[in-house]
Design a protein around this motif. Structure first.
Motif, mmCIF file in Angstrom:
data_model
loop_
_atom_site.group_PDB
_atom_site.id
_atom_site.type_symbol
_atom_site.label_atom_id
_atom_site.label_comp_id
_atom_site.label_asym_id
_atom_site.label_seq_id
_atom_site.Cartn_x
_atom_site.Cartn_y
_atom_site.Cartn_z
ATOM 1 N N GLN A 55 0.843 -1.187 0.000
ATOM 2 C CA GLN A 55 0.000 0.000 0.000
ATOM 3 C C GLN A 55 0.885 1.245 0.000
ATOM 4 O OE1 GLN A 55 -3.525 0.594 0.027
ATOM 5 N NE2 GLN A 55 -2.716 2.654 -0.322
ATOM 6 N N ALA A 56 0.712 2.091 -1.003
ATOM 7 C CA ALA A 56 1.484 3.326 -1.078
ATOM 8 C C ALA A 56 0.921 4.367 -0.118
ATOM 9 C CB ALA A 56 1.479 3.867 -2.502
ATOM 10 N N VAL A 57 1.805 5.055 0.599
ATOM 11 C CA VAL A 57 1.448 6.163 1.473
ATOM 12 C C VAL A 57 2.372 7.323 1.123
ATOM 13 C CG1 VAL A 57 1.216 6.999 3.838
ATOM 14 C CG2 VAL A 57 0.708 4.587 3.296
ATOM 15 N N PRO A 58 1.840 8.410 0.591
ATOM 16 C CA PRO A 58 2.691 9.526 0.137
ATOM 17 C C PRO A 58 3.682 9.987 1.208
ATOM 18 C CG PRO A 58 0.431 9.884 -0.559
ATOM 19 C CD PRO A 58 0.409 8.682 0.360
ATOM 20 N N GLY A 59 4.934 10.064 0.809
ATOM 21 C CA GLY A 59 5.970 10.543 1.703
ATOM 22 C C GLY A 59 6.484 9.514 2.684
ATOM 23 N N ILE A 60 5.869 8.306 2.688
ATOM 24 C CA ILE A 60 6.271 7.269 3.643
ATOM 25 C C ILE A 60 6.762 6.015 2.921
ATOM 26 C CG2 ILE A 60 5.538 5.820 5.578
ATOM 27 C CD1 ILE A 60 5.614 8.794 6.214
ATOM 28 N N CYS A 61 5.951 5.467 2.036
ATOM 29 C CA CYS A 61 6.309 4.216 1.362
ATOM 30 C C CYS A 61 5.651 4.151 0.001
ATOM 31 C CB CYS A 61 5.934 3.002 2.210
ATOM 32 S SG CYS A 61 4.182 2.917 2.650
ATOM 33 N N VAL A 62 6.166 3.278 -0.859
ATOM 34 C CA VAL A 62 5.623 3.106 -2.213
ATOM 35 C C VAL A 62 5.029 1.713 -2.333
ATOM 36 C CG1 VAL A 62 7.271 4.717 -3.208
ATOM 37 C CG2 VAL A 62 7.844 2.282 -3.102
ATOM 38 N N ALA A 63 4.154 1.558 -3.322
ATOM 39 C CA ALA A 63 3.528 0.270 -3.548
ATOM 40 C C ALA A 63 4.380 -0.586 -4.478
ATOM 41 C CB ALA A 63 2.141 0.455 -4.148
#
Length: 201
Positions: free
Chosen positions: A193-201
């Protein structure tokens, strides 16, 4: 409301639970017509005496959890229990969704005295699955401080690959006979699950 209709209505949650219950990875057969029929006014009326229909359902549940005779070892085995991680999305529904890659997270709980048996069964199972098309990797984790709860993290190229491997009874037959009866397995499929500024999918 007649006594029979009240009894049927009161028992409805129990009957639904029996209908949806999954034991040993095999759904229990349950036939509604033996228990109740809807009269169109929100009341479930029995098509036969409630106690008779409920007895049939309980007998099916009892048969599903009785020891089974192994075809290869001749020993009696009890299939482990299966539970859902998500109350709203079942594993069966996830298996119908295509795409990939997909990550399996399977929580495995056993009695403390069955830890060694679980490790033997899991290693046998993993060795067979590693040879299946679409397998990428797997890692087993154990809860700390002497916990007998484990977490299996496995990555597959797609849902289709995982489904095919899961249903391959020939490849997994030896491992399935080794899993301890105390095992409660809780598998669920995930994707990044991508979370902007935290992790990418």
């Amino acid at each position: 409301m007649a006594a029979g209709a009240r009894a049927a209505t009161a028992l409805e949650p129990v009957l639904i639970a029996l209908q949806l219950r999954v034991v040993g990875f095999v759904p229990i057969p349950f036939i509604d017509k033996h228990i109740h029929a809807h009269d169109g006014r929100g009341v479930f009326r029995p098509t036969e005496p409630i106690e008779h229909g409920l007895t049939k359902a309980l007998d099916a549940l009892r048969r599903a959890t009785q020891p089974r005779q192994s075809l290869t070892t001749g020993k009696s085995t009890v299939m482990p229990k299966f539970t859902e991680l998500d109350d709203h999305v079942a594993l069966a529904g996830q298996l119908d969704e295509g795409g990939g890659p997909v990550t399996l997270v399977n929580i495995l709980r056993v009695a403390p005295e069955d830890v060694d048996q679980l490790l033997l069964a899991w290693s046998t199972d993993a060795a067979a699955l590693k040879n299946q098309p679409g397998f990428i990797s797997t890692q087993l984790y154990r809860g700390i401080a002497g916990s007998s709860t484990f977490l299996n993290h496995a990555v597959w190229e797609s849902t289709d690959h995982y489904r095919a491997a899961r249903l391959d009874d020939g490849a997994r037959a030896a491992a399935r006979e080794l899993y301890p009866a105390s095992l409660v397995a809780t598998p669920h499929l995930f994707r990044k699950q991508a979370v902007p500024g935290i992790c990418v999918a």
